[in-house]
Design an enzyme around this catalytic site. Structure first.
Site, PDB file in Angstrom:
ATOM      1  N   TRP A  99       0.799  -1.202   0.004  1.00 30.21           N
ATOM      2  CA  TRP A  99       0.014  -0.128  -0.248  1.00 30.21           C
ATOM      3  C   TRP A  99       0.961   1.371   0.032  1.00 30.21           C
ATOM      4  O   TRP A  99       0.415   2.057  -0.628  1.00 30.21           O
ATOM      5  CB  TRP A  99      -1.176  -0.016   1.066  1.00 30.21           C
ATOM      6  CG  TRP A  99      -1.723  -0.907   1.067  1.00 30.21           C
ATOM      7  CD1 TRP A  99      -2.098  -2.172   2.061  1.00 30.21           C
ATOM      8  CD2 TRP A  99      -2.877  -1.411   0.221  1.00 30.21           C
ATOM      9  NE1 TRP A  99      -3.101  -2.981   1.699  1.00 30.21           N
ATOM     10  CE2 TRP A  99      -3.639  -2.561   0.469  1.00 30.21           C
ATOM     11  CE3 TRP A  99      -3.501  -0.744  -1.208  1.00 30.21           C
ATOM     12  CZ2 TRP A  99      -4.638  -3.052  -0.279  1.00 30.21           C
ATOM     13  CZ3 TRP A  99      -4.364  -0.963  -1.881  1.00 30.21           C
ATOM     14  CH2 TRP A  99      -5.258  -2.469  -1.467  1.00 30.21           C
ATOM     15  N   ASP A 166      -1.433   6.879   6.294  1.00 34.59           N
ATOM     16  CA  ASP A 166      -2.379   5.829   6.072  1.00 34.59           C
ATOM     17  C   ASP A 166      -2.538   4.929   7.313  1.00 34.59           C
ATOM     18  O   ASP A 166      -1.698   4.192   7.783  1.00 34.59           O
ATOM     19  CB  ASP A 166      -2.050   5.114   4.713  1.00 34.59           C
ATOM     20  CG  ASP A 166      -3.171   3.950   4.395  1.00 34.59           C
ATOM     21  OD1 ASP A 166      -3.978   3.760   5.047  1.00 34.59           O
ATOM     22  OD2 ASP A 166      -2.545   3.381   3.370  1.00 34.59           O
ATOM     23  N   LYS A 190     -11.756  -1.948   7.635  1.00 32.22           N
ATOM     24  CA  LYS A 190     -10.900  -2.574   8.292  1.00 32.22           C
ATOM     25  C   LYS A 190     -11.231  -2.442  10.015  1.00 32.22           C
ATOM     26  O   LYS A 190     -10.984  -3.449  10.579  1.00 32.22           O
ATOM     27  CB  LYS A 190      -9.578  -2.331   8.060  1.00 32.22           C
ATOM     28  CG  LYS A 190      -9.434  -2.782   6.818  1.00 32.22           C
ATOM     29  CD  LYS A 190      -8.107  -2.784   5.779  1.00 32.22           C
ATOM     30  CE  LYS A 190      -8.095  -3.000   4.551  1.00 32.22           C
ATOM     31  NZ  LYS A 190      -7.595  -2.131   3.801  1.00 32.22           N
TER      32      LYS A 190
END
Ligand code: PLP
Length: 355
Positions: A99, A166, A190
């Site tokens: 990511w 993030d 999540k």
């Protein structure tokens, strides 16, 4: 049979939030109209928006000067929002996983990107240290939890330039000193809700500093000024987020959740370390308390399919590791109960006993 859900995202949500969403779909707020059918301009909805923002502020102790936004597009779209809005010339990125690498790739469209350190050399099994953040960067971007590789930054870093994070997969799992960050973002799916809503916590003085024209929908100021209601917000996803955060608050907030999360993670890592048939993939000090990655130990590599079969028979769902790591990954987010972690540990013991 009871299922133990370890999906990496979308993932398990608190049961009370699910129940309340089902009820609201039928009748929102006693209006006689369902949540999916109301206007987002009805006062009842505006209250949900305001309460959701307040829950974020209370749970993370967000200081004044920061706005909380609820947008669409997922964390992946934030990979482009961030440089669009914040990068005048240059940005620094810490490359700790897939990511993080994707985020840096988008930033290159807007200027110079300096990768201050990368753990790609060892398949992202650790978090690099000892690097220097260039002081001429407009911001420094980090990924606090690397969902795929099971590594996590356990402290809020000190950065000489504005810090952007993030936090898709560890937001609300532990206390965070928001004042150390200029911007925090993530997909909800999540730890804080279903897919479809993206959270952004931004320090307002970060905005309006770049010269490039920014499309209206990608300009954070549009959503700051419109209180995330410039266009139709993802009402269903925000509603479930609201209920999820209420549940979290009732349990004692992020501080209490952190204690529970540490207990769950310790239980599972202890079994991985004790059981001769398994081994963890992340460097010990960087182990994530959210995503626990492990593989069959040397000498037992041919037992992977057999363990998967037993785990399935015992009700485990979603423990297959990401293809870039292999083996197994148990995502033990906030809503994953201790009893599910215990069931997985029992299953690992049973497997070792059978062998
Ligand atoms: C899942 C994930 C993403 C991607 O999120 P989307 O909302 O699917 O775009 C980005 N970063 C991290 C750390 C993730 O875990």
């Amino acid at each position: 049979m009871k299922k133990h859900v370890f999906n990496a995202g979308p993932c398990i949500l608190p049961q009370p939030a699910i129940e309340s969403a089902i009820a609201a779909i039928k009748d929102f707020d006693g209006t006689g109209v369902g949540l999916l059918e109301i206007s987002h301009r009805t006062p009842g909805w505006e209250r949900i928006m305001a309460e959701t923002e307040q829950l974020w502020r209370d749970l993370l102790h967000i200081p004044d000067g920061y706005k909380v936004l609820f947008l669409g597009g997922g964390a992946s779209t934030q990979f482009c929002y961030v440089p669009y809005n914040l990068m005048a010339r240059k940005a620094a990125y810490l490359q700790t996983g897939t990511w993080a690498k994707k985020a840096a790739k988008e930033a290159r469209l807007f200027g110079e990107v300096e990768i201050v350190a990368s753990s790609e050399d060892k398949n992202y099994s650790y978090i690099p240290t000892g690097y220097t953040v260039p002081t001429d960067a407009d911001y420094f971007h980090i990924t606090t939890n690397n969902t795929i590789f099971g590594t996590e930054l356990h402290t809020d870093l000190d950065s000489p330039v504005p810090l952007v994070a993030d936090m898709s997969s560890d937001i609300m799992s532990r206390p965070v000193d928001v004042s150390k960050y200029a911007l925090i973002y993530g997909g909800a799916q999540k730890n804080v809700g279903p897919a479809g809503v993206t959270f952004v916590i931004v320090r307002e003085d970060m905005l309006g500093k770049v010269d490039r024209p920014i499309p209206t929908m990608i300009d954070y100021r549009t959503h700051v000024n419109g209180s995330s209601m410039f266009n139709t917000p993802p009402v269903f996803a925000i509603y479930v987020m609201h209920e999820t955060l209420k549940w979290l608050k009732e349990l004692g907030g992020v501080e209490a959740m952190y204690e529970m999360n540490k207990r769950k993670a310790e239980l599972l890592y202890a079994e991985i370390d004790r059981n001769k048939m398994f081994t963890g993939t992340a460097r010990r000090e960087d182990r994530s308390i959210m995503n626990v990655c492990f593989v069959m130990a040397d000498g037992y590599k041919d037992q992977e399919a057999a363990f998967m079969e037993l785990a399935k028979a015992r009700g485990m769902v979603g423990i297959k590791g990401h293809r870039s790591v292999g083996g197994f990954r148990a995502s033990i987010y906030n809503a994953c109960p201790l009893e599910s972690v215990q069931a997985l540990v029992d299953c690992m013991r049973e497997f070792e006993g059978n062998y």
